[in-house]
Write a protein that holds these residues in place. Sequence first.
Motif, PDB file in Angstrom:
ATOM      1  N   HIS A  23      54.457  32.923  54.337  1.00  0.00           N
ATOM      2  CA  HIS A  23      53.775  34.038  54.992  1.00  0.00           C
ATOM      3  C   HIS A  23      54.528  35.329  54.679  1.00  0.00           C
ATOM      4  N   ASP A  24      54.283  35.914  53.517  1.00  0.00           N
ATOM      5  CA  ASP A  24      55.046  37.102  53.132  1.00  0.00           C
ATOM      6  C   ASP A  24      54.140  38.309  52.902  1.00  0.00           C
ATOM      7  N   PHE A  25      52.905  38.232  53.330  1.00  0.00           N
ATOM      8  CA  PHE A  25      51.936  39.331  53.223  1.00  0.00           C
ATOM      9  C   PHE A  25      51.473  39.593  51.791  1.00  0.00           C
ATOM     10  N   LEU A  26      52.004  38.868  50.822  1.00  0.00           N
ATOM     11  CA  LEU A  26      51.620  39.153  49.446  1.00  0.00           C
ATOM     12  C   LEU A  26      50.387  38.338  49.059  1.00  0.00           C
ATOM     13  N   VAL A  27      49.445  39.007  48.423  1.00  0.00           N
ATOM     14  CA  VAL A  27      48.253  38.319  47.941  1.00  0.00           C
ATOM     15  C   VAL A  27      48.596  37.786  46.550  1.00  0.00           C
ATOM     16  N   ASN A  28      49.332  36.683  46.518  1.00  0.00           N
ATOM     17  CA  ASN A  28      49.897  36.213  45.252  1.00  0.00           C
ATOM     18  C   ASN A  28      49.420  34.816  44.861  1.00  0.00           C
ATOM     19  N   LEU A  29      48.290  34.396  45.429  1.00  0.00           N
ATOM     20  CA  LEU A  29      47.709  33.108  45.052  1.00  0.00           C
ATOM     21  C   LEU A  29      46.214  33.311  44.816  1.00  0.00           C
ATOM     22  N   PRO A  30      45.616  32.519  43.911  1.00  0.00           N
ATOM     23  CA  PRO A  30      44.195  32.724  43.585  1.00  0.00           C
ATOM     24  C   PRO A  30      43.288  32.683  44.822  1.00  0.00           C
ATOM     25  N   HIS A  31      43.522  31.749  45.746  1.00  0.00           N
ATOM     26  CA  HIS A  31      42.590  31.651  46.874  1.00  0.00           C
ATOM     27  C   HIS A  31      42.757  32.826  47.843  1.00  0.00           C
ATOM     28  N   LEU A  32      43.962  33.406  47.904  1.00  0.00           N
ATOM     29  CA  LEU A  32      44.160  34.588  48.757  1.00  0.00           C
ATOM     30  C   LEU A  32      43.452  35.797  48.151  1.00  0.00           C
ATOM     31  N   GLY A  33      43.535  35.913  46.822  1.00  0.00           N
ATOM     32  CA  GLY A  33      42.836  36.999  46.131  1.00  0.00           C
ATOM     33  C   GLY A  33      41.336  36.900  46.359  1.00  0.00           C
ATOM     34  N   ALA A  34      40.803  35.672  46.259  1.00  0.00           N
ATOM     35  CA  ALA A  34      39.361  35.473  46.438  1.00  0.00           C
ATOM     36  C   ALA A  34      38.937  35.836  47.862  1.00  0.00           C
ATOM     37  N   ALA A  35      39.774  35.461  48.844  1.00  0.00           N
ATOM     38  CA  ALA A  35      39.442  35.771  50.239  1.00  0.00           C
ATOM     39  C   ALA A  35      39.441  37.277  50.469  1.00  0.00           C
ATOM     40  N   LEU A  36      40.416  37.963  49.866  1.00  0.00           N
ATOM     41  CA  LEU A  36      40.469  39.426  50.000  1.00  0.00           C
ATOM     42  C   LEU A  36      39.229  40.056  49.364  1.00  0.00           C
ATOM     43  N   ALA A  37      38.875  39.587  48.169  1.00  0.00           N
ATOM     44  CA  ALA A  37      37.716  40.146  47.467  1.00  0.00           C
ATOM     45  C   ALA A  37      36.441  39.950  48.290  1.00  0.00           C
ATOM     46  N   ASP A  38      36.322  38.797  48.954  1.00  0.00           N
ATOM     47  CA  ASP A  38      35.142  38.528  49.791  1.00  0.00           C
ATOM     48  C   ASP A  38      35.006  39.542  50.917  1.00  0.00           C
ATOM     49  N   THR A  39      36.144  40.035  51.422  1.00  0.00           N
ATOM     50  CA  THR A  39      36.126  40.965  52.550  1.00  0.00           C
ATOM     51  C   THR A  39      35.369  42.246  52.213  1.00  0.00           C
ATOM     52  N   PHE A  40      35.301  42.574  50.916  1.00  0.00           N
ATOM     53  CA  PHE A  40      34.611  43.799  50.509  1.00  0.00           C
ATOM     54  C   PHE A  40      33.097  43.662  50.533  1.00  0.00           C
ATOM     55  N   SER A  41      32.598  42.460  50.774  1.00  0.00           N
ATOM     56  CA  SER A  41      31.199  42.215  50.461  1.00  0.00           C
ATOM     57  C   SER A  41      30.222  42.599  51.562  1.00  0.00           C
ATOM     58  N   THR A  42      30.691  43.251  52.649  1.00  0.00           N
ATOM     59  CA  THR A  42      29.780  43.753  53.668  1.00  0.00           C
ATOM     60  C   THR A  42      28.705  44.594  52.985  1.00  0.00           C
ATOM     61  N   MET A  60      48.862  40.076  40.810  1.00  0.00           N
ATOM     62  CA  MET A  60      47.801  40.181  39.815  1.00  0.00           C
ATOM     63  C   MET A  60      46.510  39.545  40.337  1.00  0.00           C
ATOM     64  N   TRP A  61      46.649  38.570  41.254  1.00  0.00           N
ATOM     65  CA  TRP A  61      45.477  37.837  41.762  1.00  0.00           C
ATOM     66  C   TRP A  61      44.526  38.723  42.555  1.00  0.00           C
ATOM     67  N   ILE A  62      45.021  39.805  43.139  1.00  0.00           N
ATOM     68  CA  ILE A  62      44.129  40.760  43.810  1.00  0.00           C
ATOM     69  C   ILE A  62      43.126  41.286  42.789  1.00  0.00           C
ATOM     70  N   HIS A  63      43.687  41.699  41.653  1.00  0.00           N
ATOM     71  CA  HIS A  63      42.882  42.340  40.617  1.00  0.00           C
ATOM     72  C   HIS A  63      41.887  41.341  40.009  1.00  0.00           C
ATOM     73  N   GLN A  64      42.411  40.152  39.685  1.00  0.00           N
ATOM     74  CA  GLN A  64      41.560  39.127  39.068  1.00  0.00           C
ATOM     75  C   GLN A  64      40.351  38.817  39.952  1.00  0.00           C
ATOM     76  N   ALA A  65      40.616  38.617  41.249  1.00  0.00           N
ATOM     77  CA  ALA A  65      39.538  38.194  42.152  1.00  0.00           C
ATOM     78  C   ALA A  65      38.469  39.279  42.290  1.00  0.00           C
ATOM     79  N   ILE A  66      38.899  40.538  42.294  1.00  0.00           N
ATOM     80  CA  ILE A  66      37.922  41.627  42.462  1.00  0.00           C
ATOM     81  C   ILE A  66      37.047  41.775  41.211  1.00  0.00           C
TER      82      ILE A  66
END
Length: 580
Positions: free
Chosen positions: A147-166, A84-90
């Motif tokens: 290290h399970d590849f899952l974006v399941n923590l708030p800070h991982l979600g935020a880092a993923l969302a930042d990647t879109f910001s180019t 869910m953290w992927i969605h929240q962060a975006i």
Amino acid sequence: MSSTDIAQFWCSVVTANHVLDYFSLVTGYGHFSARNPLTNTTFFHNIVDTPGTITSSSNFIEFNVYNGAPVASNSTSISPYSEMWIHQAIYKRYPSINAVVHSHSRAVLPFANTGVPLVPQLHLDGVLGDQVPVFDIAEYYRPNETHDFLVNLPHLGAALADTFSTPENNATKKNSEQEQTVEMVGGQLMRIPYTAPLPAPTIIPSAAASVSGAIAALTDFLTSTPQLRNKNKDKTVLLTGAGISVASGLADYRGTKGTYTLNKTYRPIYFHEFVANHAARKRYWARSFLGWTNLNKSKPNPAHKAVADLGRMGYLSSVITQNVDSFHPQAHPSLRTLELHGYLRSAVCTTCRTEYDRQLFQNDLAALNPAWSDFLNEMLASGALTTENPDERRRLGLKTNPDGDVDVPGVDYATFRYPACPTCLAKPPQDKDGKKHVIEVDVDGAWVAGNSTAGILKPNVIMFGESIPDTTKTAAELAIDEASRVLVLGSSLATYSAWRLVKRAREQGMPIGIVNIGGVRGEEQFFSHLGENSTGKDGLRCAHILEEMLPNLVKELGQKNTTPFASSAMARPFVPAPWA
Ligand SMILES: [Zn+2]
Ligand SMILES: [Zn+2]
């Protein structure tokens, strides 16, 4: 916003889930969510893993965009989907984004793994922007995080969302339509249409479209003199996948009658889930208990027997298989088989690595679970376990719930018991620091959750998310390097471990042959060197039914007697494989 608008909103959300389910785009793992159009500060995320069964707003939880907290206090008792953290962060990072889909697609992994950028090629690709950013989750883990590849923590979600910001990335631009953002395992970002099934193959040579043409091409392939540096190499290594076992009554995963196609709720267990979770192991072994009898009864089919014949005739150096059904070693015990993903015929202790015969283990499971044992006998008698078709199973008395679990009358999965490793029980293992484990079992010897995680038995297969041991990888590479050609039978090479072996062979200049119904991952590069007049000697691609074609190939080769090395190969004593 009127009540009609709100009804329309929920209608769209339900429809979106059904569309994603219909195209099998988010099976079990991915999710669709939508921002609340009334508040903009909350969003709705579904609570079921089966988007096809979603019918209304009651299937969703409302979360706060800013901190991911559930809005209704009573919804804290329901555990939300971990990603869910992927969605929240975006939603938090990009106020203009109103809907998010995330799915798990293997098709994009090569881009994430190699660093070769995925760039737009056609006008339809405009949504990608100039270049698709890669998010490598490994850079963002904090100490002690799994290290399970899952974006399941708030800070991982935020880092993923930042990647879109180019700045040039369209994912951040305002769009008149609802924008989509898609997260992939491994971190590659792209839109869903690129994850469609593999394209249909180009048949090479074109005469191989007919069975007789394919047999002629395969004869040419198997009997040609290798043009490689090492003239001593003259044999072919086979690489086989699920397609070769279909005729034995086992479902392949992706075919029209495959597990994913017929049973939309099918979801394989992940390794980390199995070792970490007692309840997940109960569920795994309960299902395995019900499935084993028929699996154990199934036998190699004419395709495996033809492989045995080709081995006896001296054409093959060894077989590498992705299958865990043991059909290859059963069909040709004296032709080496390397089982890349392990085998179901044993259970193995995750602590001491002792292997146990799966049939004896089955007897232990039956003794520990008498009610399940009675149910199994009933279902075996009804024939319900001989089919993978859910409708047919239901008709014969085997009902499953939306999670794909079998409904056993009066019995719960939580009651299923499985034994602890007898070796570890007799001689408790020690930690590196000398601390002895105490494995706790009940009066009948079933594993119970205690202070130790030692002595857990696992099927002796490589599970999703588990790495192939280095010794197996090295043995497979050696088997490739010792051969002069690779023939792929019944595999789409969807797993990287298999695909890279074929790539390795091609990089050494070896001809590649592929017989598979349906597309194969990245296959063009295996045949790009072939000219229009190729005959099969330097590579071939066809799509025929293995158990029908291979026995005829054996006949053809037997009549031709074109094997210069058959007699010497037969005279040579059998040398067991280093991995046998
Ligand atoms: Zn995910
Ligand atoms: Zn053990």
